[in-house]
Design a protein around this motif. Structure first.
Motif, short mmCIF file in Angstrom:
data_model
loop_
_atom_site.label_atom_id
_atom_site.label_comp_id
_atom_site.label_asym_id
_atom_site.label_seq_id
_atom_site.Cartn_x
_atom_site.Cartn_y
_atom_site.Cartn_z
N VAL A 18 -2.71 4.77 4.92
CA VAL A 18 -3.44 4.00 3.91
C VAL A 18 -2.51 3.09 3.09
N LEU A 19 -1.23 3.39 3.04
CA LEU A 19 -0.24 2.50 2.42
C LEU A 19 0.89 2.30 3.43
N LYS A 20 1.22 1.05 3.69
CA LYS A 20 2.18 0.73 4.74
C LYS A 20 3.36 -0.04 4.15
N ARG A 21 4.35 0.71 3.68
CA ARG A 21 5.61 0.11 3.20
C ARG A 21 5.34 -0.96 2.12
N ILE A 22 4.63 -0.53 1.09
CA ILE A 22 4.30 -1.41 -0.04
C ILE A 22 5.55 -1.66 -0.88
N THR A 23 5.83 -2.92 -1.17
CA THR A 23 6.99 -3.29 -1.98
C THR A 23 6.58 -4.37 -2.99
N PHE A 24 6.83 -4.11 -4.27
CA PHE A 24 6.60 -5.11 -5.31
C PHE A 24 7.29 -4.63 -6.59
N ASP A 25 7.39 -5.52 -7.57
CA ASP A 25 7.91 -5.10 -8.87
C ASP A 25 7.09 -5.74 -9.98
N VAL A 26 7.25 -5.17 -11.16
CA VAL A 26 6.53 -5.63 -12.35
C VAL A 26 7.55 -5.76 -13.47
N HIS A 27 7.55 -6.90 -14.15
CA HIS A 27 8.45 -7.11 -15.28
C HIS A 27 7.69 -6.94 -16.59
N GLN A 28 8.44 -6.72 -17.64
CA GLN A 28 7.84 -6.54 -18.95
C GLN A 28 6.98 -7.75 -19.30
N HIS A 29 5.80 -7.47 -19.84
CA HIS A 29 4.80 -8.47 -20.26
C HIS A 29 4.02 -9.07 -19.09
N ASP A 30 4.31 -8.67 -17.85
CA ASP A 30 3.51 -9.12 -16.72
C ASP A 30 2.09 -8.56 -16.80
N VAL A 31 1.13 -9.34 -16.33
CA VAL A 31 -0.21 -8.84 -16.03
C VAL A 31 -0.40 -9.06 -14.54
N VAL A 32 -0.33 -7.97 -13.78
CA VAL A 32 -0.42 -8.05 -12.32
C VAL A 32 -1.82 -7.61 -11.90
N ALA A 33 -2.57 -8.53 -11.32
CA ALA A 33 -3.89 -8.20 -10.79
C ALA A 33 -3.76 -7.88 -9.31
N VAL A 34 -4.35 -6.75 -8.90
CA VAL A 34 -4.33 -6.33 -7.50
C VAL A 34 -5.73 -6.49 -6.95
N ILE A 35 -5.89 -7.37 -5.99
CA ILE A 35 -7.21 -7.66 -5.43
C ILE A 35 -7.20 -7.35 -3.94
N GLY A 36 -8.40 -7.27 -3.37
CA GLY A 36 -8.53 -7.01 -1.95
C GLY A 36 -9.81 -6.27 -1.66
N PRO A 37 -10.20 -6.17 -0.40
CA PRO A 37 -11.45 -5.50 -0.05
C PRO A 37 -11.39 -4.00 -0.34
N SER A 38 -12.57 -3.39 -0.46
CA SER A 38 -12.64 -1.94 -0.63
C SER A 38 -11.96 -1.25 0.55
N GLY A 39 -11.23 -0.18 0.25
CA GLY A 39 -10.54 0.55 1.31
C GLY A 39 -9.21 -0.02 1.71
N SER A 40 -8.71 -0.99 0.95
CA SER A 40 -7.43 -1.61 1.32
C SER A 40 -6.22 -0.86 0.79
N GLY A 41 -6.44 0.18 -0.03
CA GLY A 41 -5.32 0.98 -0.54
C GLY A 41 -4.95 0.69 -1.98
N LYS A 42 -5.70 -0.16 -2.65
CA LYS A 42 -5.34 -0.59 -4.01
C LYS A 42 -5.29 0.59 -4.98
N SER A 43 -6.35 1.38 -5.02
CA SER A 43 -6.40 2.50 -5.97
C SER A 43 -5.40 3.59 -5.61
N THR A 44 -5.22 3.82 -4.31
CA THR A 44 -4.22 4.82 -3.89
C THR A 44 -2.83 4.40 -4.34
N MET A 45 -2.52 3.14 -4.20
CA MET A 45 -1.22 2.64 -4.65
C MET A 45 -1.06 2.85 -6.15
N LEU A 46 -2.10 2.49 -6.92
CA LEU A 46 -2.01 2.62 -8.37
C LEU A 46 -1.86 4.08 -8.79
N ARG A 47 -2.63 4.96 -8.19
CA ARG A 47 -2.58 6.38 -8.53
C ARG A 47 -1.22 6.99 -8.17
#
Length: 248
Positions: A18-47
């Motif tokens: 469900v997650l395939k080598r996800i790589t990203f970073d977040v800097h202070q004060h960033d607002v990062v929106a994660v979009i994509g179809p249902s079942g794409s792994g977004k909530s699993t990544m966040l959790r």
């Protein structure tokens, strides 16, 4: 330095990756929106960022500390210390039904941090005013609308003074007419330079408020970039197809 660094994050449910080598970073004060179809792994990544999921590979660093390294989370005490820097707002509010709004806000600072009642009471009042619910402190969640419950949930997350706020589809359980009041609170937080990661289906919010957008599909980040680039000139056909459907 990035406040969150994720590299090669992997997660399986049996044979399903469900997650395939996800790589990203977040800097202070960033607002990062994660979009994509249902079942794409977004909530699993966040959790995974707050140890609500076990991972099978990869590294998660928060404010320079390893929450997970090479697929293994740190010791429980260190996990607690690191995840306390993040506040989570869930899709279905997760308020305690037997507690009033004020008690929902004040429970964790008293029980987890042992903060003085006077300090906690002052801050709960300030935050309820911030989310437009100063007159609802003594009300139980059953008497609130969905939008009000979610605003209480945001105030509750802020009570712990997190460095980062995580939102897992915070408006998807709401009627359309209640969505705006929650998004308005989130916009104000962004204007105050709150660091946020927001899993969302609200494309208007992502376009207007996010500093960066990640598009996920099939457990991967397909592309990322500033909203003005990703929404107007996506590079990949899969992104184009998703946006053409979502922006109708």
């Amino acid at each position: 330095m990035a406040i969150i660094e994720v590299s090669d994050l992997s997660k399986r449910y049996g044979e399903l990756e469900v997650l395939k080598r996800i790589t990203f970073d977040v800097h202070q004060h960033d607002v990062v929106a994660v979009i994509g179809p249902s079942g794409s792994g977004k909530s699993t990544m966040l959790r995974s960022l707050v140890h609500l999921e076990q991972i099978d590979g990869g590294t998660i660093r928060v404010d320079g500390d390893d929450l997970a390294k090479d697929g293994r989370y740190s010791a429980p005490r260190k996990i607690k210390q690191i995840t306390s820097k993040m506040g989570m707002v869930f899709q279905h509010f997760n308020l305690f039904p037997h507690l009033t709004v004020q008690q929902n806000l004040e429970l964790a600072p008293k029980m987890v941090k042992g903060e003085p009642t006077t300090d906690v009471r002052r801050r709960s009042g300030e935050l309820l005013e911030k989310v437009g619910l100063s007159g609802r402190a003594s009300v139980y969640p059953a008497k609130l609308s969905g939008g009000q419950k979610q605003r209480v949930a945001i105030a509750r997350a802020l009570m712990m003074n997190p460095q980062i706020l995580l939102f897992d589809e915070p408006t998807s359980a709401l009627d359309p007419e209640l969505t705006g009041e929650v998004l308005q609170v989130m916009k104000r937080l962004a204007e105050e330079h709150t660091t946020m990661i927001v899993v969302t289906h609200e494309m208007g919010f992502a376009k207007e408020v996010a500093s960066r957008v990640l598009f996920m599909d099939n457990g991967q980040i397909i592309e990322s970039g500033p909203p003005e680039e990703l929404f107007t000139n996506p590079r990949f056909d899969r992104t184009k197809a998703f946006l053409s459907h979502s922006l109708k």
